[in-house]
Write a protein that holds these residues in place. Structure first.
Motif, PDB file in Angstrom:
ATOM      1  N   PRO A  37       0.687  -1.290  -0.010  1.00 18.42           N
ATOM      2  CA  PRO A  37       0.043  -0.019   0.092  1.00 18.42           C
ATOM      3  C   PRO A  37       0.711   1.086   0.124  1.00 18.42           C
ATOM      4  O   PRO A  37       0.241   2.166  -0.152  1.00 18.42           O
ATOM      5  CB  PRO A  37      -0.782  -0.150   1.270  1.00 18.42           C
ATOM      6  N   LEU A  38       1.811   1.290   0.380  1.00 16.15           N
ATOM      7  CA  LEU A  38       2.850   2.474   0.389  1.00 16.15           C
ATOM      8  C   LEU A  38       3.345   3.003  -1.022  1.00 16.15           C
ATOM      9  O   LEU A  38       3.756   4.020  -1.218  1.00 16.15           O
ATOM     10  CB  LEU A  38       4.218   2.093   1.162  1.00 16.15           C
ATOM     11  N   LEU A  39       2.977   1.977  -2.003  1.00 13.91           N
ATOM     12  CA  LEU A  39       3.308   2.655  -3.340  1.00 13.91           C
ATOM     13  C   LEU A  39       2.343   3.548  -3.609  1.00 13.91           C
ATOM     14  O   LEU A  39       2.534   4.314  -4.779  1.00 13.91           O
ATOM     15  CB  LEU A  39       3.276   1.358  -4.406  1.00 13.91           C
ATOM     16  N   ASP A  40       1.337   3.737  -3.304  1.00 12.76           N
ATOM     17  CA  ASP A  40       0.192   4.740  -3.776  1.00 12.76           C
ATOM     18  C   ASP A  40       0.843   6.158  -3.416  1.00 12.76           C
ATOM     19  O   ASP A  40       1.079   6.410  -2.351  1.00 12.76           O
ATOM     20  CB  ASP A  40      -1.052   4.524  -2.985  1.00 12.76           C
ATOM     21  N   GLY A  41       0.902   6.795  -4.679  1.00 12.38           N
ATOM     22  CA  GLY A  41       1.260   8.242  -4.342  1.00 12.38           C
ATOM     23  C   GLY A  41       2.795   8.365  -4.415  1.00 12.38           C
ATOM     24  O   GLY A  41       3.120   9.557  -3.663  1.00 12.38           O
ATOM     25  N   LEU A  42       3.558   7.371  -4.514  1.00 16.03           N
ATOM     26  CA  LEU A  42       4.969   7.560  -4.429  1.00 16.03           C
ATOM     27  C   LEU A  42       5.705   8.395  -5.301  1.00 16.03           C
ATOM     28  O   LEU A  42       5.398   8.372  -6.596  1.00 16.03           O
ATOM     29  CB  LEU A  42       5.547   6.116  -4.440  1.00 16.03           C
ATOM     30  N   ALA A  43       6.432   9.251  -4.714  1.00 16.18           N
ATOM     31  CA  ALA A  43       6.968  10.265  -5.610  1.00 16.18           C
ATOM     32  C   ALA A  43       8.372   9.965  -6.247  1.00 16.18           C
ATOM     33  O   ALA A  43       8.995   8.957  -5.706  1.00 16.18           O
ATOM     34  CB  ALA A  43       7.320  11.741  -4.836  1.00 16.18           C
ATOM     35  N   GLU A  44       9.045  10.702  -7.055  1.00 17.32           N
ATOM     36  CA  GLU A  44      10.202  10.583  -7.676  1.00 17.32           C
ATOM     37  C   GLU A  44      11.227  10.507  -6.516  1.00 17.32           C
ATOM     38  O   GLU A  44      11.095  11.546  -5.795  1.00 17.32           O
ATOM     39  CB  GLU A  44      10.583  11.259  -8.893  1.00 17.32           C
ATOM     40  N   GLY A  45      12.205   9.536  -6.637  1.00 15.04           N
ATOM     41  CA  GLY A  45      13.000   9.717  -5.704  1.00 15.04           C
ATOM     42  C   GLY A  45      12.794   9.118  -4.053  1.00 15.04           C
ATOM     43  O   GLY A  45      13.520   9.166  -3.433  1.00 15.04           O
ATOM     44  N   GLU A  46      11.632   8.191  -4.125  1.00 13.24           N
ATOM     45  CA  GLU A  46      11.080   7.785  -2.925  1.00 13.24           C
ATOM     46  C   GLU A  46      10.893   6.092  -3.261  1.00 13.24           C
ATOM     47  O   GLU A  46      10.839   5.585  -4.300  1.00 13.24           O
ATOM     48  CB  GLU A  46       9.663   8.198  -2.489  1.00 13.24           C
ATOM     49  N   ALA A  47      11.231   5.684  -2.114  1.00  8.33           N
ATOM     50  CA  ALA A  47      11.116   4.145  -2.285  1.00  8.33           C
ATOM     51  C   ALA A  47      10.423   3.398  -1.242  1.00  8.33           C
ATOM     52  O   ALA A  47      10.381   3.897   0.133  1.00  8.33           O
ATOM     53  CB  ALA A  47      12.498   3.281  -2.247  1.00  8.33           C
ATOM     54  N   TYR A  52       6.675  -2.226   4.886  1.00  4.80           N
ATOM     55  CA  TYR A  52       6.966  -1.469   6.210  1.00  4.80           C
ATOM     56  C   TYR A  52       7.799  -0.405   6.308  1.00  4.80           C
ATOM     57  O   TYR A  52       8.197   0.055   7.383  1.00  4.80           O
ATOM     58  CB  TYR A  52       7.132  -2.678   7.235  1.00  4.80           C
ATOM     59  N   ILE A  53       8.333  -0.113   5.342  1.00  3.54           N
ATOM     60  CA  ILE A  53       9.597   0.897   5.190  1.00  3.54           C
ATOM     61  C   ILE A  53       9.209   1.783   3.861  1.00  3.54           C
ATOM     62  O   ILE A  53       9.212   1.514   2.899  1.00  3.54           O
ATOM     63  CB  ILE A  53      10.715   0.248   5.090  1.00  3.54           C
ATOM     64  N   LYS A  54       9.092   3.140   4.173  1.00  2.18           N
ATOM     65  CA  LYS A  54       9.374   4.106   3.142  1.00  2.18           C
ATOM     66  C   LYS A  54      10.438   5.057   3.465  1.00  2.18           C
ATOM     67  O   LYS A  54      10.769   5.580   4.334  1.00  2.18           O
ATOM     68  CB  LYS A  54       7.980   4.987   3.235  1.00  2.18           C
ATOM     69  N   ILE A  55      11.214   5.353   2.295  1.00  2.00           N
ATOM     70  CA  ILE A  55      12.298   5.975   2.295  1.00  2.00           C
ATOM     71  C   ILE A  55      12.369   7.023   1.021  1.00  2.00           C
ATOM     72  O   ILE A  55      11.963   7.005   0.081  1.00  2.00           O
ATOM     73  CB  ILE A  55      13.708   5.077   2.041  1.00  2.00           C
ATOM     74  N   THR A  56      12.694   8.218   1.816  1.00  2.00           N
ATOM     75  CA  THR A  56      12.389   9.428   0.821  1.00  2.00           C
ATOM     76  C   THR A  56      13.759  10.380   1.104  1.00  2.00           C
ATOM     77  O   THR A  56      14.648   9.999   2.185  1.00  2.00           O
ATOM     78  CB  THR A  56      11.130  10.470   1.239  1.00  2.00           C
TER      79      THR A  56
END
Length: 749
Positions: A37-47, A52-56
């Motif tokens: 679900p963290l992939l929704d709205g993921l911006a460029e340069g974000e993973a 369980y982990i979102k890195i910006t």
């Protein structure tokens, strides 16, 4: 782990641990990956390499989906991820995230299998692993049953390791190196020449790669943080009074509400006069809702005053009017063939064995108990034509989402649940009546944010309490040993009513909670039977900290202690002799060593009692030491030994064990809900009194790590406390008490 390599970067198989453990299923619905679900709205340069982990570029966010009710759940989940991700969790943003199917609890249903926890046979372990299947299929995102650590232990470490190795792969490709030649440290990938690349700088590259799943988790010997004393991430905020809970929330334009509902839950309203309430300063309106009356005001105090001014005649409740009749109903069910629910333990020939030797018959009973968390129930809800937002502390976010969709008519994906930190629960927030009430008000005031707060009195009297229960024990001893043990327990069903409130339908079949904590104890008694009888439904009841074991631990261990006394045996030595589980035996031996046990009598009017209960797979033994003073019983010391399989944070483990002991002792000494005219007679802490600070004994804790599975510790210290205290009182005074609360029979100082 080969199966994991087939995943795309947009999915992550939450159930991979079950496959790695040898439990594989062919059905598509079971095997299918769950979308991240963290992939929704993921911006460029974000993973978002896993759910369980979102890195910006700005930092790292860790998703900790099991609710934190004060037990440190967010901290331990963050620590599990951080250990493999190789970061300091204090440098990350910690959030429960948006509830959804990816965060189902794979471990919570395992406790309901028909195998005692000490049964580690292939069949038992296979069935336990299989219980992750219905949890996944039915999207059971639930916090409870001391399952946070068992559910998270492999899952979150794997998530951290996958992210770590994927970041290393991104760095390796950028610099033309081999991933195996790179290391990590404190949120950086370390190149062979010592160059440090922040994870935040590599996020964009990592987002373009397939997740690296060909990996091994770090063994305990290489842990940097796990297993070491940790400072909980919320400790400073809680110690300084700056923590924010659901009850603290404010939004622009919100109105405040409270409710008055029939204290006889299930009864209706016969007459309502709201004139005085409507005239109360600050009150905006009075709104009848389902089975209650809401008062909407400019602030919470005005809402409370308006609610106090309501003149309501309540209809009768669908259960007996007073406690005396309720216990009669329970006693009538005990041994009644028509009320028979299940018998999971029947060894030898109990009926024949009870005919010879020295016999004992005893009846025990425990009262209804409120959950009584410090933070009363509350919810902030906004309903518009297109969306519904709910801010509340809850253990059941997806059940709330589904109910909100039913009530508003909105699609489930337009229901937004914002899980808040909680000032306690003890099972209370496995319910959602307060959210349903807030929703009904918000639907009537569509577009206006509604903050509903229950008063303390409403919270206490409209709780779904721990069931009252009665038990009848029989047994015989021979040649200084316990030879026969027969325990019958009667209470109203807990599970079916709770699930009906949540999902609109009951659970068929026996209710295992009636005997949990008694049938599943690791004793090898030649003639051994535990039987459950389901009494008619009365006061609607729910899970309370340690669920069925909270009462059955008292029944089972007190009866065993009485039989050991009849046999003339030592209370600790005979338990050790009877114990057929190595892990539990070592726990009993450890508590004896910790207490320097020499027997139950340690001086004039000075006694010790032993209590033991295996609950949620955790064997917990306690020795309580008391003194009979001229003014009453004084608690002196408590010694506790537990085994959770692997100690992840010794500081928080000790805190949880100590808290469980104090919770168990306080309720055993002083607490009960009694009923008159269908309503609880206790409505606040002045009449529902826990352990006082001056009564707190010295507590020593020893944690072992011999168990075959990783276990949680939020609840297992509660069940042995009451029997250990009752047995200690007997050792000090010769008075055998078979009823809780104990202050019905003795005074405490």
């Amino acid at each position: 782990m080969g199966k994991l390599r087939t995943l795309t970067r947009r999915t992550f198989l939450i159930g991979s641990a079950a496959i790695a453990g040898g439990v594989a299923f062919g059905a598509y619905m079971v095997m299918r990956p769950i979308r991240n679900p963290l992939l929704d709205g993921l911006a460029e340069g974000e993973a978002a390499i896993t759910p369980y982990i979102k890195i910006t570029p700005q930092g790292i966010t860790l998703i900790t989906p099991r609710a934190d009710m004060g037990q440190g759940a967010y901290s331990i989940q963050a620590l599990l991820i951080a250990e493999e991700l190789d970061i300091d969790p204090a440098t990350a943003t910690i959030t429960p995230g948006t509830p959804g199917p990816a965060y189902y609890n794979a471990a919570v249903l395992a406790e309901g299998t028909p195998f005692p926890a000490y049964d580690t046979s292939t069949l038992a372990e296979t069935v336990r692993d299989f219980m992750s299947v219905p949890a996944k299929l039915f999207e059971v995102q639930l916090t409870g049953g001391s399952s946070t650590v068992p559910d998270s232990y492999t899952k979150l470490r794997t998530a951290g390791a996958v992210a770590r190795e994927t970041l290393k792969e991104a760095a390796a490709r950028r610099h033309g190196l081999q991933r195996a030649d790179l290391n990590t440290e404190d949120g950086h990938v370390i190149l062979p020449d010592g160059t440090r690349l922040p994870y935040t700088e590599l996020a964009g590259d990592a987002a373009k790669l397939e997740p690296v799943t060909d990996l091994e988790l770090r063994p305990a010997g290489r842990w940097k943080r796990l297993g070491q004393p940790q400072k909980r991430l919320d400790m400073v905020a809680k110690c300084t009074g700056t923590e924010t809970y659901g009850i603290d929330l404010k939004v622009d334009g919100m109105v405040h509400a409270t409710v008055r509902a029939n204290p006889g839950i299930g009864g209706g309203i016969e007459r309502l006069d709201s004139a005085a309430a409507e005239a109360t300063e600050g009150v905006m309106m009075v709104l009848p809702i389902t089975s209650a009356v809401a008062v909407i005001a400019r602030n919470t105090w005005s809402a409370f005053q308006g609610a106090n001014a309501l003149d309501i005649t309540w209809g009768p409740a669908p259960f007996p009017a007073d406690s005396g009749r309720m216990f009669e109903v329970l006693e009538e069910a005990l041994g009644n063939e028509d009320a028979f629910d299940h018998c999971q333990r029947d060894v030898g020939d109990v009926d024949a064995a009870l005919q010879g030797g020295t016999g004992l018959t005893a009846t025990y009973r425990v009262p209804y108990l409120a959950h009584a968390p410090m933070e009363p129930m509350n919810a902030l809800v906004t309903v518009t034509e297109t969306d519904c937002d709910i801010w509340t502390g809850t253990q059941i976010p997806l059940f709330i989402r589904n109910r909100a969709a039913e009530m508003t008519g909105l699609p489930a994906d337009r229901i937004h649940i914002h899980v808040q930190k909680m000032g306690g629960s003890f099972g209370h927030r496995l319910e959602m009546t307060h959210v349903e009430q807030a929703l009904e008000i918000a639907i009537a005031l569509r577009g206006t944010p509604v903050k509903l707060v229950w008063s303390r009195e409403e919270d206490m009297t409209h709780d779904y309490p721990r069931p009252a229960a009665v038990a009848r024990g029989r047994g015989r001893v021979q040649d200084g040993k316990v030879e026969s043990f027969d325990l019958a327990v009667a209470q109203s069903g807990m599970t079916s009513g709770w699930f009906t409130r949540l999902a609109g339908m009951g659970i068929p079949g026996p209710d295992a909670t009636i005997t949990t904590g008694s049938w599943d104890q690791p004793y090898d008694i030649p003639n051994y039977r535990v039987t459950g009888y389901r009494a008619p439904d009365m006061v609607p009841v729910s899970s309370w900290r340690s669920v069925g074991a909270s009462s059955n631990g008292f029944f089972h261990d007190c009866l065993l202690d009485e039989l050991i006394h009849e046999a003339g045996a030592d209370p600790l030595a005979e338990r050790i002799r009877l114990c057929m589980d190595d892990t539990s035996r070592k726990v009993l031996e450890a508590v004896g060593e910790l207490a320097q046990w020499t027997g139950p009598h340690v001086g004039y009017r000075h006694g010790r009692g032993v209590g033991f209960c295996m609950s949620f797979g955790v064997p917990c033994a306690q020795i309580v030491e008391v003194t009979q003073t001229p003014d009453g019983i004084r608690l002196d010391r408590v010694f506790v030994a537990v085994d959770v399989g692997q100690v992840l944070d010794p500081v928080n483990l000790e805190a949880q064990v100590t808290g469980g002991v104090l919770f168990g002792l306080g309720h055993a000494m002083n607490c009960e809900l009694t009923y008159a005219d269908h309503a609880p007679e206790q409505s606040n802490f002045d009449s529902f009194t826990g352990l006082r600070l001056y009564q707190v004994p010295e507590i020593k804790v020893k944690a072992l790590s011999n168990g075959p599975r990783i276990r949680g510790i939020g609840e297992p210290a509660v069940p042995p406390a009451a029997p250990a205290l009752a047995n200690a009182i007997f050792a000090a005074t010769g008075q055998r008490i078979r009823e809780l609360p104990l202050n019905r029979h003795v005074d405490f100082v």
